[in-house]
Design a protein around this motif. Structure first.
Motif, PDB file in Angstrom:
ATOM      1  N   GLN A  16      14.923  33.009  37.043  1.00  0.00           N
ATOM      2  CA  GLN A  16      14.051  32.684  38.166  1.00  0.00           C
ATOM      3  C   GLN A  16      14.805  32.470  39.478  1.00  0.00           C
ATOM      4  O   GLN A  16      14.201  32.534  40.547  1.00  0.00           O
ATOM      5  N   ALA A  17      16.088  32.224  39.409  1.00  0.00           N
ATOM      6  CA  ALA A  17      16.861  31.903  40.615  1.00  0.00           C
ATOM      7  C   ALA A  17      17.078  33.142  41.482  1.00  0.00           C
ATOM      8  O   ALA A  17      17.338  34.233  40.976  1.00  0.00           O
ATOM      9  N   LYS A  18      16.953  32.961  42.789  1.00  0.00           N
ATOM     10  CA  LYS A  18      17.205  34.062  43.725  1.00  0.00           C
ATOM     11  C   LYS A  18      18.697  34.280  43.916  1.00  0.00           C
ATOM     12  O   LYS A  18      19.149  35.409  44.083  1.00  0.00           O
ATOM     13  N   THR A  19      19.454  33.192  43.938  1.00  0.00           N
ATOM     14  CA  THR A  19      20.918  33.273  43.993  1.00  0.00           C
ATOM     15  C   THR A  19      21.476  32.254  43.021  1.00  0.00           C
ATOM     16  O   THR A  19      20.835  31.243  42.721  1.00  0.00           O
ATOM     17  N   ARG A  20      22.681  32.548  42.526  1.00  0.00           N
ATOM     18  CA  ARG A  20      23.296  31.677  41.524  1.00  0.00           C
ATOM     19  C   ARG A  20      24.767  31.473  41.852  1.00  0.00           C
ATOM     20  O   ARG A  20      25.485  32.441  42.093  1.00  0.00           O
ATOM     21  N   LEU A  21      25.199  30.237  41.834  1.00  0.00           N
ATOM     22  CA  LEU A  21      26.615  29.902  41.943  1.00  0.00           C
ATOM     23  C   LEU A  21      27.088  29.578  40.541  1.00  0.00           C
ATOM     24  O   LEU A  21      26.590  28.650  39.901  1.00  0.00           O
ATOM     25  N   ILE A  22      28.051  30.356  40.063  1.00  0.00           N
ATOM     26  CA  ILE A  22      28.549  30.186  38.698  1.00  0.00           C
ATOM     27  C   ILE A  22      30.024  29.808  38.784  1.00  0.00           C
ATOM     28  O   ILE A  22      30.851  30.615  39.198  1.00  0.00           O
ATOM     29  N   LEU A  23      30.326  28.566  38.418  1.00  0.00           N
ATOM     30  CA  LEU A  23      31.691  28.052  38.433  1.00  0.00           C
ATOM     31  C   LEU A  23      32.186  27.966  36.996  1.00  0.00           C
ATOM     32  O   LEU A  23      31.586  27.270  36.175  1.00  0.00           O
ATOM     33  N   LEU A  24      33.271  28.653  36.710  1.00  0.00           N
ATOM     34  CA  LEU A  24      33.808  28.694  35.348  1.00  0.00           C
ATOM     35  C   LEU A  24      35.242  28.186  35.351  1.00  0.00           C
ATOM     36  O   LEU A  24      36.110  28.764  36.005  1.00  0.00           O
ATOM     37  N   ASN A  25      35.489  27.126  34.629  1.00  0.00           N
ATOM     38  CA  ASN A  25      36.843  26.597  34.505  1.00  0.00           C
ATOM     39  C   ASN A  25      37.544  27.419  33.436  1.00  0.00           C
ATOM     40  O   ASN A  25      37.159  27.379  32.267  1.00  0.00           O
ATOM     41  N   TYR A  26      38.566  28.150  33.834  1.00  0.00           N
ATOM     42  CA  TYR A  26      39.169  29.118  32.919  1.00  0.00           C
ATOM     43  C   TYR A  26      39.711  28.471  31.649  1.00  0.00           C
ATOM     44  O   TYR A  26      39.392  28.895  30.540  1.00  0.00           O
ATOM     45  N   ASP A  27      40.529  27.452  31.773  1.00  0.00           N
ATOM     46  CA  ASP A  27      41.189  26.896  30.590  1.00  0.00           C
ATOM     47  C   ASP A  27      40.371  25.858  29.857  1.00  0.00           C
ATOM     48  O   ASP A  27      40.773  25.386  28.805  1.00  0.00           O
ATOM     49  N   ARG A  28      39.231  25.487  30.387  1.00  0.00           N
ATOM     50  CA  ARG A  28      38.454  24.445  29.725  1.00  0.00           C
ATOM     51  C   ARG A  28      37.034  24.872  29.389  1.00  0.00           C
ATOM     52  O   ARG A  28      36.332  24.179  28.676  1.00  0.00           O
ATOM     53  N   THR A  29      36.591  25.990  29.910  1.00  0.00           N
ATOM     54  CA  THR A  29      35.218  26.412  29.652  1.00  0.00           C
ATOM     55  C   THR A  29      35.156  27.778  28.982  1.00  0.00           C
ATOM     56  O   THR A  29      34.505  27.944  27.965  1.00  0.00           O
ATOM     57  N   ILE A  30      35.831  28.768  29.540  1.00  0.00           N
ATOM     58  CA  ILE A  30      35.651  30.126  29.018  1.00  0.00           C
ATOM     59  C   ILE A  30      36.784  30.606  28.123  1.00  0.00           C
ATOM     60  O   ILE A  30      36.660  31.653  27.514  1.00  0.00           O
ATOM     61  N   ARG A  31      37.860  29.852  28.029  1.00  0.00           N
ATOM     62  CA  ARG A  31      38.939  30.234  27.122  1.00  0.00           C
ATOM     63  C   ARG A  31      39.021  29.185  26.030  1.00  0.00           C
ATOM     64  O   ARG A  31      39.236  28.015  26.295  1.00  0.00           O
ATOM     65  N   ALA A  32      38.844  29.609  24.810  1.00  0.00           N
ATOM     66  CA  ALA A  32      38.883  28.674  23.682  1.00  0.00           C
ATOM     67  C   ALA A  32      40.299  28.155  23.467  1.00  0.00           C
ATOM     68  O   ALA A  32      41.280  28.859  23.733  1.00  0.00           O
ATOM     69  N   ALA A  33      40.390  26.929  22.995  1.00  0.00           N
ATOM     70  CA  ALA A  33      41.691  26.346  22.691  1.00  0.00           C
ATOM     71  C   ALA A  33      42.396  27.190  21.637  1.00  0.00           C
ATOM     72  O   ALA A  33      41.770  27.831  20.797  1.00  0.00           O
ATOM     73  N   ASN A  34      43.689  27.189  21.706  1.00  0.00           N
ATOM     74  CA  ASN A  34      44.533  27.910  20.748  1.00  0.00           C
ATOM     75  C   ASN A  34      44.306  29.414  20.752  1.00  0.00           C
ATOM     76  O   ASN A  34      44.405  30.071  19.722  1.00  0.00           O
ATOM     77  N   THR A  35      43.945  29.964  21.897  1.00  0.00           N
ATOM     78  CA  THR A  35      43.828  31.414  22.040  1.00  0.00           C
ATOM     79  C   THR A  35      44.841  31.853  23.093  1.00  0.00           C
ATOM     80  O   THR A  35      45.304  31.037  23.886  1.00  0.00           O
ATOM     81  N   PRO A  36      45.187  33.127  23.111  1.00  0.00           N
ATOM     82  CA  PRO A  36      46.132  33.595  24.129  1.00  0.00           C
ATOM     83  C   PRO A  36      45.610  33.261  25.527  1.00  0.00           C
ATOM     84  O   PRO A  36      44.410  33.284  25.779  1.00  0.00           O
TER      85      PRO A  36
END
Length: 125
Positions: A16-36
Motif C-alpha cells: 500500500q505504500a507509495k514510497t518505502r525506506l528500507i534500512l538493512l543492517n548488513y551484519d545484524r539483519t541480512i547476513r546470518a551469523a557464522n556465514t561468509p
C-alpha cells in the motif's frame, strides 16, 4: 487487526505504500551469523530486485569500511551507510558524504547515548 501475523501486516503495508525506506543492517539483519562475510549471489539478486522498484529507497547500514561496502554493493542503485554512519552514499549519487571529521568525535559519547536509550526503554511498555 492485532492478530494478523506480523509478516502479513508488513506485506500489506508494503504493497500500500507509495514510497518505502528500507534500512538493512548488513551484519545484524541480512547476513546470518557464522556465514561468509561476503554477500552471495542470492542476496545480491534480492537486493537488486528491491532496488529496481522506483518506490523503494534501500540502504545498507554497516560498521564495515567504505571500500569493502563499495566493492560488494557499489554496482547497485542503493544507499550505503559505512563505518557506522561516518560516510553515506545516497542511491542516486556516486560520491560519498563524510559526516564528520573523525578527529572531532569526542570520546565517551556512546555511554551518554546509552544512558538516554536505557531510560527510554525503561519508560516504554
Amino acid at each position: 487487526e492485532y492478530f494478523v501475523p506480523h509478516h502479513q501486516r508488513v506485506l500489506t503495508q508494503y504493497g500500500q505504500a507509495k514510497t518505502r525506506l528500507i534500512l538493512l543492517n548488513y551484519d545484524r539483519t541480512i547476513r546470518a551469523a557464522n556465514t561468509p562475510s561476503q554477500p552471495d549471489a542470492g542476496l545480491l539478486d534480492c537486493l537488486s530486485a528491491l532496488c529496481a522498484d522506483p518506490s523503494n529507497f534501500v540502504y545498507i547500514v554497516s560498521d564495515r569500511i567504505t571500500p569493502q561496502l563499495l566493492a560488494w554493493f557499489g554496482h547497485l542503485h542503493m544507499g550505503l551507510v559505512a563505518e557506522s554512519g561516518y560516510e553515506i552514499r545516497h542511491p542516486a549519487q556516486t560520491e560519498l558524504v563524510t559526516l564528520t571529521d573523525k578527529t572531532e568525535v569526542e570520546e565517551g559519547w556512546q555511554e551518554r547515548v546509552r544512558s538516554v536509550m536505557e531510560a527510554c526503554v525503561e519508560n516504554t511498555d
